[in-house]
Write a protein that holds these residues in place. Structure first.
Motif, short mmCIF file in Angstrom:
data_model
loop_
_atom_site.label_atom_id
_atom_site.label_comp_id
_atom_site.label_asym_id
_atom_site.label_seq_id
_atom_site.Cartn_x
_atom_site.Cartn_y
_atom_site.Cartn_z
N ALA A 45 0.82 -1.21 0.00
CA ALA A 45 0.00 0.00 0.00
C ALA A 45 0.85 1.26 0.00
O ALA A 45 0.56 2.23 -0.72
CB ALA A 45 -0.94 0.00 1.20
N VAL A 46 1.92 1.28 0.80
CA VAL A 46 2.77 2.48 0.87
C VAL A 46 3.48 2.69 -0.48
O VAL A 46 3.58 3.82 -0.96
CB VAL A 46 3.79 2.35 2.02
N HIS A 47 3.94 1.61 -1.10
CA HIS A 47 4.61 1.71 -2.39
C HIS A 47 3.64 2.25 -3.45
O HIS A 47 3.98 3.16 -4.22
CB HIS A 47 5.13 0.34 -2.81
N LEU A 48 2.43 1.73 -3.50
CA LEU A 48 1.45 2.19 -4.48
C LEU A 48 1.07 3.64 -4.20
O LEU A 48 0.95 4.46 -5.13
CB LEU A 48 0.20 1.30 -4.42
N MET A 49 0.87 3.99 -2.94
CA MET A 49 0.53 5.37 -2.58
C MET A 49 1.61 6.34 -3.03
O MET A 49 1.33 7.41 -3.58
CB MET A 49 0.32 5.46 -1.06
N THR A 50 2.88 5.95 -2.85
CA THR A 50 3.99 6.82 -3.24
C THR A 50 3.97 7.08 -4.74
O THR A 50 4.21 8.21 -5.19
CB THR A 50 5.34 6.21 -2.82
N GLY A 51 3.67 6.05 -5.51
CA GLY A 51 3.60 6.21 -6.95
C GLY A 51 2.47 7.10 -7.41
O GLY A 51 2.46 7.57 -8.56
N LEU A 157 8.74 -4.83 -0.83
CA LEU A 157 8.01 -3.60 -0.49
C LEU A 157 6.93 -3.27 -1.50
O LEU A 157 6.00 -2.52 -1.20
CB LEU A 157 8.98 -2.43 -0.28
N GLU A 158 7.03 -3.84 -2.73
CA GLU A 158 5.97 -3.63 -3.71
C GLU A 158 4.72 -4.44 -3.39
O GLU A 158 3.66 -4.20 -3.97
CB GLU A 158 6.45 -4.04 -5.12
N GLY A 159 4.84 -5.41 -2.45
CA GLY A 159 3.75 -6.30 -2.16
C GLY A 159 3.77 -7.50 -3.09
O GLY A 159 4.72 -7.72 -3.84
N THR A 160 2.72 -8.29 -3.06
CA THR A 160 2.57 -9.44 -3.95
C THR A 160 1.48 -9.15 -4.97
O THR A 160 0.72 -8.18 -4.82
CB THR A 160 2.17 -10.70 -3.16
N ARG A 161 1.41 -9.99 -6.00
CA ARG A 161 0.35 -9.79 -7.00
C ARG A 161 -1.03 -9.81 -6.33
O ARG A 161 -1.89 -8.98 -6.65
CB ARG A 161 0.44 -10.87 -8.08
N GLU A 162 -1.20 -10.71 -5.38
CA GLU A 162 -2.50 -10.83 -4.72
C GLU A 162 -2.79 -9.61 -3.84
O GLU A 162 -3.89 -9.06 -3.87
CB GLU A 162 -2.54 -12.11 -3.86
N SER A 163 -1.79 -9.17 -3.06
CA SER A 163 -2.03 -8.06 -2.14
C SER A 163 -2.24 -6.75 -2.89
O SER A 163 -3.13 -5.96 -2.55
CB SER A 163 -0.88 -7.92 -1.14
N VAL A 164 -1.46 -6.52 -3.95
CA VAL A 164 -1.60 -5.27 -4.72
C VAL A 164 -2.93 -5.25 -5.47
O VAL A 164 -3.60 -4.21 -5.54
CB VAL A 164 -0.42 -5.10 -5.69
N SER A 165 -3.34 -6.39 -6.01
CA SER A 165 -4.61 -6.47 -6.72
C SER A 165 -5.79 -6.16 -5.81
O SER A 165 -6.83 -5.67 -6.25
CB SER A 165 -4.78 -7.85 -7.36
N ALA A 166 -5.63 -6.47 -4.52
CA ALA A 166 -6.73 -6.30 -3.56
C ALA A 166 -6.76 -4.93 -2.90
O ALA A 166 -7.72 -4.60 -2.20
CB ALA A 166 -6.64 -7.38 -2.48
N LEU A 167 -5.73 -4.10 -3.11
CA LEU A 167 -5.69 -2.80 -2.44
C LEU A 167 -6.82 -1.89 -2.91
O LEU A 167 -7.12 -1.81 -4.10
CB LEU A 167 -4.34 -2.12 -2.71
N THR A 168 -7.43 -1.20 -1.97
CA THR A 168 -8.51 -0.26 -2.25
C THR A 168 -8.02 1.17 -2.07
O THR A 168 -6.94 1.41 -1.52
CB THR A 168 -9.69 -0.50 -1.32
N ARG A 169 -8.83 2.11 -2.51
CA ARG A 169 -8.49 3.52 -2.28
C ARG A 169 -8.37 3.81 -0.79
O ARG A 169 -7.54 4.61 -0.35
CB ARG A 169 -9.54 4.42 -2.91
N GLU A 170 -9.20 3.16 0.01
CA GLU A 170 -9.14 3.35 1.47
C GLU A 170 -7.79 2.90 2.02
O GLU A 170 -7.23 3.54 2.92
CB GLU A 170 -10.28 2.59 2.15
N ASN A 171 -7.25 1.80 1.52
CA ASN A 171 -5.91 1.35 1.93
C ASN A 171 -4.86 2.40 1.59
O ASN A 171 -3.93 2.64 2.37
CB ASN A 171 -5.54 0.05 1.23
N ILE A 172 -5.00 3.02 0.42
CA ILE A 172 -4.02 4.01 -0.03
C ILE A 172 -4.10 5.27 0.82
O ILE A 172 -3.08 5.83 1.23
CB ILE A 172 -4.25 4.33 -1.52
#
Length: 207
Positions: A45-51, A157-172
């Motif tokens: 989530a932190v990695h995706l948020m940073t991007g 730190l990028e997460g896994t395919r499963e965890s990143v696919s499941a991330l929501t805007r609320e997580n970000i």
């Protein structure tokens, strides 16, 4: 090199190397914590948020924000590591105030638009898929998993395919609120700016 310790009127501390030889300012902001603050059910989530920090802010979508930054001849770079999220900003003296307003918007008012989330999510998933075929990454991930187990250090730190696919805007949004905290910020600056001017700039960007 003479390094000056600066405290802004709002209480933000920084190190400054003042140099007026060219009309240019470089600013580095480190938020300690980084991807290690990912909760167990939201790895990456932190990695995706940073991007997403440069993918639109305030009333500007991703394209408008990029055009504003480019129009000021400014440069912003956002990176995340296991223990820090870092922000590097470069700006011309004549555009310093306007660039600071844009940087504040990126840090304090990111939009996290759904189309931007899906676009950056796709980029992250591509990185994860590439790493899954890289022997060095496979060895590193295996070692980290054995050494750290369920701790965030134990997974990429990028997460896994499963965890990143499941991330929501609320997580970000939660990752943003957890990582970009003033009580864990470290600031360094160099260039055409005085201690007084830097203090005011820091309160504008981080206050």
């Amino acid at each position: 090199i003479e390094i000056e310790e600066v405290t802004s009127p709002g209480g933000i501390e920084a190190w400054l190397v003042e140099d007026h030889s060219i009309p240019f300012v470089a600013l580095d902001i480190w938020f300690m914590g980084g991807a290690s603050l990912d909760p167990e059910d939201a790895r990456g989530a932190v990695h995706l948020m940073t991007g997403l920090l440069e993918e639109g802010a305030a009333d500007m979508d991703a394209r408008a924000f990029a055009e504003q930054v480019e129009g000021l001849a400014a440069s912003f770079e956002f990176d995340v590591y296991r223990d820090a999220l870092t922000v590097s900003a470069q700006m011309l003296t004549e555009n310093r105030d306007a660039a600071a307003e844009l940087l504040r918007a990126a840090l304090v008012e990111p939009r996290f638009d759904e189309d931007a989330i899906e676009r950056v999510r796709g980029q992250v998933l591509s990185i994860i898929e590439g790493d899954a075929r890289d022997p060095d990454e496979i060895a590193s991930d295996t070692f980290n998993s054995l050494a750290w187990g369920d701790h965030p250090y134990g997974s990429a730190l990028e997460g896994t395919r499963e965890s990143v696919s499941a991330l929501t805007r609320e997580n970000i949004v939660a990752a943003h609120d957890a990582v970009l905290a003033r009580d864990r910020v470290i600031v360094g600056a160099a260039g055409d700016i005085s201690a007084e001017e830097l203090g005011l700039l820091l309160d504008e960007v981080l206050g």
